[in-house]
Write an enzyme that holds these catalytic residues in place. Sequence first.
Site, short mmCIF file in Angstrom:
data_model
loop_
_atom_site.label_atom_id
_atom_site.label_comp_id
_atom_site.label_asym_id
_atom_site.label_seq_id
_atom_site.Cartn_x
_atom_site.Cartn_y
_atom_site.Cartn_z
N CYS A 63 0.83 -1.20 0.00
CA CYS A 63 0.00 0.00 0.00
C CYS A 63 0.87 1.25 0.00
O CYS A 63 1.68 1.45 0.90
CB CYS A 63 -0.92 0.01 1.21
SG CYS A 63 -1.98 1.48 1.29
N GLY A 70 -1.79 -6.06 -10.85
CA GLY A 70 -1.58 -4.73 -11.42
C GLY A 70 -1.90 -4.66 -12.90
O GLY A 70 -1.27 -5.34 -13.71
N GLY A 71 -2.89 -3.84 -13.25
CA GLY A 71 -3.18 -3.58 -14.65
C GLY A 71 -4.02 -4.62 -15.35
O GLY A 71 -4.42 -4.42 -16.51
#
Length: 392
Positions: A37, A168-169
């Site tokens: 985070c 991610g992505g």
Amino acid sequence: LQKNQQSENMQQSQKEDGKQQPPIFCDYSAINLNCGCPSPKVAGKGCFGAALMEDPDLVRRSTTSLYEGAGGTMPITVKCRIGTDEGYTFTQKEYLSRDEDTEYQNLKRFVEIVASDGIVTDFQIHARIAVLNKNYSPADNRKVPPLRYHHVQRLAREFPELNISLNGGVETLTGVKRELDECSELDGVMVGRGFVANPWAFAMADQVLYMEDEGGLGSLSSGPKNRMEVLEAYGRHADYEEQHGDPVKIRRFMTKAVSHLFAGEPNAKRYRIALDDMAGLPKKRAMELKQNPNLVQDEQPPLSELIMNIATTHLREEVLYRSPKESFDKLLWDEEQAERKRNVVSTVVLGAGKKGDDEGNVQKSLVQEWQSSRKADELNERAERKLEANGV
């Protein structure tokens, strides 16, 4: 039985102390330590989250403590990034000029140290660095640093004894399959916002990712045949929760879970608005009763019935009863059309004035088709907004 006995003992202890608390149940299947985070409140002032990547030995000791604290009864996993911007000022130019192998070796060292006790064997890795030394929001940190999937893929190949998942992505089921096909050593792909935004788009995950034929273990014979069945099953759960909790406090949480079930469908926005309005009714009725204690209020239907009424009022029957396979085929078609539009725009921008007559005519035809499609989409959106303004 052991968990129930522990809960009863805790409740008895609370009664003896004069502090009655709600029962505590820890029915979890794993504990995950988030070392990824990038929020300033977390990784900045809090000095945890992605900031923990700078102290892998602390992470190792923390995961060991978690494991021992849970009595060795459940797995301890770690979610992290591929690194941070520690030691330099992040800019796109500066970052792209830095040695990628050094970045990978730092990630490898982090994983080796954390896994050295043999407790953590499962890592979910967001394939971006976390920019901590600039005032980046979490949203910036999900978009600005470039993705480097090859670091996570290399890690999976070099550590076959560990479970390495890519994050991610990746926002679609086809995207998940693409990444798993590209690197067979990956143990999984973590999807967060893409799944929340359109959960039904992942209803064919078993077939697409694990089984080629629908007759095998990955078939939907034991799963929901359509979204009406999902709402019916969820409605039973929602009724149970409201019977055992305060609708004023939990109603909005309960409706939020199904608010994106029809993402991308006609009238999905009206469905979400109606759900939101209905979610606020318990609080509104409580306020009315507070202002007028003698007010006699009509008895409300159960939450399951309210949800079903909203769905059948605002959504077409074809949408409600469309199967997972039919929905997935439609998504594939939509993705192909979106890719075609992007290619047409790219061709126009990059190839304008450089084609022969025949190619130019084909290009013109594609552009006209794309413009017509875009115009139709805009007209449909205008019509929907007009209906909403008129309360239809």
